[in-house]
Design a protein around this motif. Structure first.
Motif, PDB file in Angstrom:
ATOM      1  N   LEU A 330       0.832  -1.191   0.000  1.00 18.63           N
ATOM      2  CA  LEU A 330       0.000   0.000   0.000  1.00 18.63           C
ATOM      3  C   LEU A 330       0.875   1.253   0.000  1.00 18.63           C
ATOM      4  CD1 LEU A 330      -2.799  -1.011   2.531  1.00 18.63           C
ATOM      5  CD2 LEU A 330      -2.975  -0.880   0.038  1.00 18.63           C
ATOM      6  N   PRO A 331       0.442   2.295  -0.692  1.00 12.84           N
ATOM      7  CA  PRO A 331       1.246   3.521  -0.748  1.00 12.84           C
ATOM      8  C   PRO A 331       1.210   4.275   0.567  1.00 12.84           C
ATOM      9  CG  PRO A 331      -0.861   3.870  -1.809  1.00 12.84           C
ATOM     10  CD  PRO A 331      -0.812   2.410  -1.455  1.00 12.84           C
ATOM     11  N   GLU A 332       2.265   5.031   0.839  1.00  8.25           N
ATOM     12  CA  GLU A 332       2.310   5.834   2.061  1.00  8.25           C
ATOM     13  C   GLU A 332       1.450   7.082   1.924  1.00  8.25           C
ATOM     14  OE1 GLU A 332       6.148   6.588   3.605  1.00  8.25           O
ATOM     15  OE2 GLU A 332       6.887   4.576   3.252  1.00  8.25           O
ATOM     16  N   VAL A 333       1.297   7.589   0.702  1.00 10.85           N
ATOM     17  CA  VAL A 333       0.433   8.745   0.451  1.00 10.85           C
ATOM     18  C   VAL A 333      -0.927   8.232  -0.022  1.00 10.85           C
ATOM     19  CG1 VAL A 333       0.136  10.852  -0.902  1.00 10.85           C
ATOM     20  CG2 VAL A 333       2.438  10.150  -0.171  1.00 10.85           C
ATOM     21  N   PRO A 334      -1.998   8.426   0.739  1.00 12.33           N
ATOM     22  CA  PRO A 334      -3.309   7.855   0.379  1.00 12.33           C
ATOM     23  C   PRO A 334      -3.787   8.236  -1.015  1.00 12.33           C
ATOM     24  CG  PRO A 334      -3.343   8.684   2.632  1.00 12.33           C
ATOM     25  CD  PRO A 334      -2.038   9.132   2.039  1.00 12.33           C
ATOM     26  N   ASP A 335      -3.522   9.484  -1.448  1.00 14.29           N
ATOM     27  CA  ASP A 335      -3.958   9.908  -2.782  1.00 14.29           C
ATOM     28  C   ASP A 335      -3.419   8.991  -3.867  1.00 14.29           C
ATOM     29  OD1 ASP A 335      -5.301  12.037  -1.724  1.00 14.29           O
ATOM     30  OD2 ASP A 335      -3.712  13.497  -2.099  1.00 14.29           O
ATOM     31  N   ASN A 336      -2.216   8.447  -3.652  1.00 13.46           N
ATOM     32  CA  ASN A 336      -1.609   7.611  -4.681  1.00 13.46           C
ATOM     33  C   ASN A 336      -2.394   6.326  -4.925  1.00 13.46           C
ATOM     34  OD1 ASN A 336       0.383   9.449  -5.163  1.00 13.46           O
ATOM     35  ND2 ASN A 336       1.980   8.361  -4.054  1.00 13.46           N
ATOM     36  N   TYR A 337      -3.151   5.889  -3.927  1.00 13.52           N
ATOM     37  CA  TYR A 337      -3.999   4.705  -4.119  1.00 13.52           C
ATOM     38  C   TYR A 337      -5.026   4.972  -5.211  1.00 13.52           C
ATOM     39  CZ  TYR A 337      -7.513   1.093  -3.118  1.00 13.52           C
ATOM     40  OH  TYR A 337      -8.410   0.064  -3.235  1.00 13.52           O
ATOM     41  N   ILE A 368      -6.483   5.505   3.540  1.00 11.32           N
ATOM     42  CA  ILE A 368      -7.046   5.403   2.183  1.00 11.32           C
ATOM     43  C   ILE A 368      -8.565   5.402   2.235  1.00 11.32           C
ATOM     44  CG2 ILE A 368      -7.341   3.803   0.247  1.00 11.32           C
ATOM     45  CD1 ILE A 368      -4.347   2.991   0.774  1.00 11.32           C
ATOM     46  N   GLN A 369      -9.121   4.607   3.138  1.00 11.31           N
ATOM     47  CA  GLN A 369     -10.577   4.522   3.261  1.00 11.31           C
ATOM     48  C   GLN A 369     -11.171   5.837   3.750  1.00 11.31           C
ATOM     49  OE1 GLN A 369     -11.455  -0.160   4.000  1.00 11.31           O
ATOM     50  NE2 GLN A 369     -10.762   0.971   5.770  1.00 11.31           N
ATOM     51  N   LYS A 370     -10.439   6.520   4.598  1.00 16.26           N
ATOM     52  CA  LYS A 370     -10.905   7.820   5.084  1.00 16.26           C
ATOM     53  C   LYS A 370     -10.956   8.824   3.940  1.00 16.26           C
ATOM     54  CE  LYS A 370      -9.853  11.349   8.575  1.00 16.26           C
ATOM     55  NZ  LYS A 370      -8.907  11.736   9.662  1.00 16.26           N
ATOM     56  N   LEU A 371      -9.925   8.808   3.086  1.00  8.33           N
ATOM     57  CA  LEU A 371      -9.881   9.711   1.944  1.00  8.33           C
ATOM     58  C   LEU A 371     -11.024   9.424   0.979  1.00  8.33           C
ATOM     59  CD1 LEU A 371      -8.391  11.751  -0.008  1.00  8.33           C
ATOM     60  CD2 LEU A 371      -7.216   9.740  -0.933  1.00  8.33           C
ATOM     61  N   MET A 372     -11.246   8.130   0.686  1.00  7.47           N
ATOM     62  CA  MET A 372     -12.227   7.746  -0.324  1.00  7.47           C
ATOM     63  C   MET A 372     -13.648   7.644   0.219  1.00  7.47           C
ATOM     64  SD  MET A 372     -10.043   4.882  -2.418  1.00  7.47           S
ATOM     65  CE  MET A 372     -11.199   4.895  -3.791  1.00  7.47           C
ATOM     66  N   LYS A 373     -13.757   7.702   1.541  1.00  5.79           N
ATOM     67  CA  LYS A 373     -15.066   7.615   2.197  1.00  5.79           C
ATOM     68  C   LYS A 373     -15.804   6.323   1.831  1.00  5.79           C
ATOM     69  CE  LYS A 373     -15.749  12.621   2.622  1.00  5.79           C
ATOM     70  NZ  LYS A 373     -14.396  12.992   2.166  1.00  5.79           N
ATOM     71  N   ILE A 374     -15.032   5.231   1.783  1.00  5.09           N
ATOM     72  CA  ILE A 374     -15.618   3.925   1.511  1.00  5.09           C
ATOM     73  C   ILE A 374     -14.954   2.888   2.404  1.00  5.09           C
ATOM     74  CG2 ILE A 374     -16.048   4.470  -0.924  1.00  5.09           C
ATOM     75  CD1 ILE A 374     -13.659   2.536  -1.527  1.00  5.09           C
ATOM     76  N   GLU A 375     -15.521   1.706   2.437  1.00  5.76           N
ATOM     77  CA  GLU A 375     -14.893   0.560   3.080  1.00  5.76           C
ATOM     78  C   GLU A 375     -14.513  -0.421   1.981  1.00  5.76           C
ATOM     79  OE1 GLU A 375     -17.463  -1.057   6.025  1.00  5.76           O
ATOM     80  OE2 GLU A 375     -17.380   0.723   7.303  1.00  5.76           O
ATOM     81  N   PRO A 419     -12.238   3.506   8.681  1.00 11.07           N
ATOM     82  CA  PRO A 419     -11.143   4.444   8.570  1.00 11.07           C
ATOM     83  C   PRO A 419     -10.675   4.889   9.944  1.00 11.07           C
ATOM     84  CG  PRO A 419     -13.203   5.461   7.867  1.00 11.07           C
ATOM     85  CD  PRO A 419     -13.495   4.033   8.125  1.00 11.07           C
ATOM     86  N   GLY A 420      -9.402   5.239  10.027  1.00  4.37           N
ATOM     87  CA  GLY A 420      -8.832   5.732  11.271  1.00  4.37           C
ATOM     88  C   GLY A 420      -7.349   5.859  11.155  1.00  4.37           C
ATOM     89  N   GLY A 421      -6.689   6.193  12.255  1.00  7.29           N
ATOM     90  CA  GLY A 421      -5.238   6.288  12.256  1.00  7.29           C
ATOM     91  C   GLY A 421      -4.775   7.669  11.845  1.00  7.29           C
ATOM     92  N   ASN A 422      -3.495   7.920  12.126  1.00 10.21           N
ATOM     93  CA  ASN A 422      -2.914   9.216  11.833  1.00 10.21           C
ATOM     94  C   ASN A 422      -1.575   9.076  11.145  1.00 10.21           C
ATOM     95  OD1 ASN A 422      -4.873  11.045  13.184  1.00 10.21           O
ATOM     96  ND2 ASN A 422      -4.277   9.864  14.980  1.00 10.21           N
ATOM     97  N   ALA A 423      -1.532   8.245  10.092  1.00  9.95           N
ATOM     98  CA  ALA A 423      -0.263   8.039   9.395  1.00  9.95           C
ATOM     99  C   ALA A 423       0.203   9.350   8.783  1.00  9.95           C
ATOM    100  CB  ALA A 423      -0.432   6.997   8.289  1.00  9.95           C
ATOM    101  N   LYS A 424       1.485   9.675   8.959  1.00  9.15           N
ATOM    102  CA  LYS A 424       2.045  10.883   8.381  1.00  9.15           C
ATOM    103  C   LYS A 424       2.466  10.640   6.955  1.00  9.15           C
ATOM    104  CE  LYS A 424       3.752  12.768  12.753  1.00  9.15           C
ATOM    105  NZ  LYS A 424       4.931  13.245  13.477  1.00  9.15           N
ATOM    106  N   ARG A 425       2.184  11.602   6.094  1.00 11.89           N
ATOM    107  CA  ARG A 425       2.616  11.486   4.717  1.00 11.89           C
ATOM    108  C   ARG A 425       4.068  11.901   4.592  1.00 11.89           C
ATOM    109  NH1 ARG A 425      -2.229  14.030   1.030  1.00 11.89           N
ATOM    110  NH2 ARG A 425      -3.935  12.906   1.985  1.00 11.89           N
TER     111      ARG A 425
END
Length: 434
Positions: A330-337, A368-375, A419-425
């Protein structure tokens, strides 16, 4: 005719484009504009600045390319030596080449000259090409600055600026390059900014470089293409190799794009697949431009069926036939997904995006799920027991999970999708070789 979004649905021949351009569209097989083209082209032809938001594979290149070519066709005279009339900036070599190829199809036989400058190729040859002047210059920011420093290009005649995949340029640190390039451009000018996502920095970028822009949007930022079927497999790191081979063996003729996180990891994975008899190649930052171009061509032609890539290719591959995207890591930057999985289900086709998630990647999945608002639906495995326990206490277990194995039960597929967590980009450092 009115569309359900309230804007007029037009055919290309209703847009008022130059006859030669309409003829080129017909020869290329383009019959109907996509939604982003329907909205953006009329506004761009009126001279407005454009802020375009659309997922990958929706036809953004023609959305800015058609009005740009139409305007340049109407302008008399040739460009002076070392100058350009329009500048298109894109974050990767592959995307620059893809944009230029699309524009050349439409300018073939016309007076419009399209020139590319990217890292990894002879700068001497690029200096020679620019010495003749060009109508449209498509470039990566790093190489363009190299040429500016050598006084090989004069940007004062540029009256049209396009920033394509602007969000990725921000992620790659090219904002500093843009601040150096923009003051050298001509004024007044028309600026068009296109992006698949809309982070906070993008709002700041649009305010800094666009003048009263018209916003066009065909899908919510961070949303994947509608025809992409997504799934995730929870598994430990050592099990990823066998799971990948299991997926590849289902349809050995299907074009599959596999994403790894690092250059070393991508190369190692590719060599392992080749050793096992798979038709595989790789593209990443350690490959020369020629090697990358040959690998993409072979993938497009079906000579190879598995292409292993880092995020350098997430937005540089426009191949409608990609059936599967596998996120090996999985990418470290959620947008890249979003951009990775946008490599499938292109041009109206269906596609499948499959992700592998090890214990230390769970927090990335949450982001990623938080960004996309999906599960993302769970295809196999369950979330590690200790992660589920941490989540039930209201805490993110992301930093506690590194290097630990999976427990049985307790987590469940449903917990895996919250969704959850606070991964730093971590933003990759900009390289002039991009």
């Amino acid at each position: 005719m009115r569309g359900d979004k309230g804007y007029d649905l037009l055919d290309f021949d209703m847009l008022g484009l130059a006859p030669t351009l309409n003829d080129a569209l017909k020869r290329a097989g383009f019959t109907e504009p996509t939604p982003i083209q329907n909205q953006a082209i009329p506004l761009a032809m009126q001279g407005h600045d454009i802020l375009g938001l659309a997922q990958t594979g929706t036809g953004k290149t023609l959305a800015f390319g058609l009005p740009l070519i139409d305007t340049l066709l109407a302008q008399p005279g040739k460009p002076a030596p070392k100058t350009a009339k329009a500048l298109i900036l894109a974050p990767t070599r592959e995307l620059v080449n893809q944009i230029a190829d699309s524009l050349r199809v439409l300018t073939d036989g016309s007076k419009i000259r399209v020139t590319t400058v990217v890292g990894g190729q002879s700068i001497g040859r690029q200096i020679n090409l620019l010495s003749r002047g060009t109508d449209i210059l498509v470039a990566t920011p790093g190489r363009l600055i190299d040429l500016m420093d050598r006084r090989a290009v004069d940007l004062r005649s540029v009256c049209h600026l396009v920033l394509d995949e602007a969000d990725q340029m921000l992620d790659m640190g090219f904002i500093h390059a843009l601040r150096k390039i923009a003051p050298q451009l001509g004024t007044p000018r028309q600026t068009m900014l296109f992006s698949a996502t809309m982070p906070k920095q993008m709002e700041e970028l649009s305010r800094a470089y666009l003048d009263n822009p018209r916003r066009v949007q065909v899908s919510p930022p961070g949303k994947a293409a509608d025809k992409v079927t997504q799934s995730v497999h929870f598994l430990e790191k050592p099990a990823k190799q066998s799971k990948l081979r299991e997926i590849l063996s289902r349809d050995t003729d299907a074009l599959t794009l596999v994403f790894a996180r690092t250059k070393h990891g991508a190369e190692k994975l590719m060599k392992g697949l080749v050793a096992d008899g798979y038709n595989a190649a790789s593209i990443h930052g350690n490959k020369s431009q020629g090697q990358r171009d040959r690998a993409i061509k072979a993938f497009r032609d079906g000579t190879i069926t598995v292409l292993v890539a880092t995020d350098v290719a997430a937005r540089g591959i426009d191949i409608p036939g990609v059936a599967y995207v596998v996120n090996y890591e999985l990418p470290e930057v959620p947008d890249n997904y979003v951009h990775r999985i946008g490599r499938t289900a292109r041009a109206g086709r269906e596609g499948e995006a499959i992700s592998f998630c090890a214990a230390e990647e769970v927090d990335r999945l949450h982001q990623i799920q938080k960004l996309m608002k999906i599960e993302v639906p769970v295809a196999s495995g369950t979330m590690p027991k200790f992660v589920a326990e941490e989540k039930s206490k209201g805490r993110s277990g992301g930093q506690r999970n590194r290097g630990r194995g999976y427990g049985g039960g307790g987590g469940g597929a449903n917990n895996a999708s919250k969704p959850g967590g606070n991964a730093k980009r971590r933003r990759p450092r900009r390289s002039h070789a991009a």
